[in-house]
Design a protein around this motif. Sequence first.
Motif, short mmCIF file in Angstrom:
data_model
loop_
_atom_site.label_atom_id
_atom_site.label_comp_id
_atom_site.label_asym_id
_atom_site.label_seq_id
_atom_site.Cartn_x
_atom_site.Cartn_y
_atom_site.Cartn_z
N GLU A 178 52.86 31.99 39.79
CA GLU A 178 52.51 33.20 39.06
C GLU A 178 51.13 33.08 38.43
O GLU A 178 50.32 34.02 38.49
CB GLU A 178 53.55 33.49 37.97
CG GLU A 178 53.30 34.82 37.26
CD GLU A 178 54.40 35.17 36.26
OE1 GLU A 178 54.30 36.23 35.62
OE2 GLU A 178 55.36 34.38 36.14
N GLN A 179 50.83 31.92 37.83
CA GLN A 179 49.50 31.72 37.24
C GLN A 179 48.43 31.73 38.32
O GLN A 179 47.33 32.27 38.11
CB GLN A 179 49.46 30.41 36.46
CG GLN A 179 50.31 30.41 35.19
CD GLN A 179 51.71 29.89 35.42
OE1 GLN A 179 52.29 30.09 36.48
NE2 GLN A 179 52.26 29.19 34.42
N VAL A 180 48.73 31.12 39.46
CA VAL A 180 47.78 31.13 40.57
C VAL A 180 47.53 32.55 41.04
O VAL A 180 46.40 32.94 41.36
CB VAL A 180 48.30 30.25 41.74
CG1 VAL A 180 47.40 30.42 42.97
CG2 VAL A 180 48.36 28.79 41.32
N MET A 181 48.57 33.36 41.09
CA MET A 181 48.43 34.76 41.50
C MET A 181 47.50 35.52 40.56
O MET A 181 46.58 36.22 41.01
CB MET A 181 49.80 35.43 41.52
CG MET A 181 49.75 36.91 41.90
SD MET A 181 51.36 37.74 41.74
CE MET A 181 51.55 37.72 39.93
N TYR A 182 47.71 35.38 39.26
CA TYR A 182 46.84 36.07 38.29
C TYR A 182 45.40 35.59 38.44
O TYR A 182 44.45 36.39 38.37
CB TYR A 182 47.33 35.84 36.86
CG TYR A 182 48.64 36.53 36.53
CD1 TYR A 182 48.86 37.85 36.93
CD2 TYR A 182 49.66 35.88 35.83
CE1 TYR A 182 50.05 38.50 36.64
CE2 TYR A 182 50.85 36.51 35.54
CZ TYR A 182 51.05 37.83 35.95
OH TYR A 182 52.23 38.46 35.65
N PHE A 183 45.24 34.30 38.61
CA PHE A 183 43.90 33.74 38.81
C PHE A 183 43.24 34.32 40.06
O PHE A 183 42.06 34.65 40.06
CB PHE A 183 43.98 32.22 38.91
CG PHE A 183 42.69 31.55 39.29
CD1 PHE A 183 41.61 31.54 38.42
CD2 PHE A 183 42.54 30.94 40.54
CE1 PHE A 183 40.41 30.93 38.78
CE2 PHE A 183 41.36 30.33 40.90
CZ PHE A 183 40.28 30.33 40.02
N THR A 184 44.03 34.46 41.13
CA THR A 184 43.52 34.97 42.40
C THR A 184 43.03 36.41 42.26
O THR A 184 41.94 36.76 42.72
CB THR A 184 44.60 34.89 43.49
OG1 THR A 184 45.02 33.52 43.63
CG2 THR A 184 44.08 35.39 44.82
N PHE A 185 43.83 37.24 41.61
CA PHE A 185 43.42 38.64 41.41
C PHE A 185 42.18 38.73 40.52
O PHE A 185 41.26 39.52 40.78
CB PHE A 185 44.57 39.45 40.80
CG PHE A 185 45.55 39.97 41.81
CD1 PHE A 185 45.34 41.18 42.45
CD2 PHE A 185 46.70 39.24 42.13
CE1 PHE A 185 46.24 41.67 43.38
CE2 PHE A 185 47.61 39.72 43.06
CZ PHE A 185 47.38 40.94 43.70
N ALA A 186 42.15 37.93 39.46
CA ALA A 186 40.99 37.93 38.57
C ALA A 186 39.73 37.48 39.31
O ALA A 186 38.63 38.01 39.10
CB ALA A 186 41.25 37.02 37.37
N LEU A 187 39.91 36.51 40.20
CA LEU A 187 38.78 35.99 40.96
C LEU A 187 38.23 37.04 41.93
O LEU A 187 37.03 37.06 42.20
CB LEU A 187 39.20 34.73 41.71
CG LEU A 187 38.10 33.79 42.20
CD1 LEU A 187 37.15 33.41 41.07
CD2 LEU A 187 38.73 32.53 42.80
N THR A 188 39.09 37.90 42.43
CA THR A 188 38.62 38.98 43.29
C THR A 188 37.68 39.91 42.52
O THR A 188 36.63 40.30 43.03
CB THR A 188 39.82 39.78 43.84
OG1 THR A 188 40.57 38.95 44.73
CG2 THR A 188 39.35 41.02 44.59
N ILE A 189 38.07 40.25 41.30
CA ILE A 189 37.22 41.11 40.47
C ILE A 189 35.91 40.41 40.15
O ILE A 189 34.82 40.99 40.25
CB ILE A 189 37.94 41.50 39.16
CG1 ILE A 189 39.29 42.17 39.47
CG2 ILE A 189 37.06 42.40 38.32
CD1 ILE A 189 39.18 43.42 40.30
N PHE A 190 36.00 39.14 39.77
CA PHE A 190 34.80 38.37 39.44
C PHE A 190 33.86 38.29 40.64
O PHE A 190 32.64 38.46 40.51
CB PHE A 190 35.19 36.96 38.99
CG PHE A 190 34.02 36.03 38.87
CD1 PHE A 190 33.22 36.03 37.73
CD2 PHE A 190 33.71 35.14 39.89
CE1 PHE A 190 32.13 35.17 37.62
CE2 PHE A 190 32.62 34.28 39.79
CZ PHE A 190 31.83 34.30 38.65
#
Length: 205
Positions: A178-190
């Motif tokens: 779940e934490q990896v998922m949130y990180f992945t989505f945030a990284l897309t925006i970044f």
Amino acid sequence: MSQHWVEKLFKHRGILWLLFIVNLLGTIYGYMWYGNQLAYTAEHYPLWLLPMVPDSPTASLFFTIALLLLLYPPKSLNGNIVRGIVEALAVVTSVKYGIWAVSIIFAGGYLGDAITWQDWMLVISHTGMAVEALLYARFFSYRKMLPLALVYTLFNDTVDYSFGVFPWLPSVLTDHVEQVMYFTFALTIFSTAAAWVFQGRQNRL
């Protein structure tokens, strides 16, 4: 070292061909690296999910094609539209998955996973993916296509974590999906924001 000299160096056809070959070989190796997961996905999931599995090699493929389009720019309107789409996808996904892979390897190491020589090879190659994408962003013209690249990458993220076809993680991260998922989505925006900032002047060969 003047800015003009640096630009001339980066746009030299010999340098572009060298980068094209390196990225092409890296892309091929990347798809081979995902061989086991692709086979597993084909056996246990709908086949339409297969293109969603090898994220980093696909990002590298976009950048490889973008380099080829720098070497041989299209002359038609449709060709330039396609070029803009490829360039936007190349920069956004290369920055995103370059940073993602390195972060996951070090996160696994922090939690006790052994970092092998293969992991260090991946760290170097994926760092190179992100760096070269940002270096060449200024020579691309893709800003109008960034929303499309953002939608594609968010769609890929959604499929990855909805169907469980995200890149296999170190075993120590199994309880942290779940934490990896949130990180992945945030990284897309970044990564999309970085692509916008680094695009700079729209220089063409």
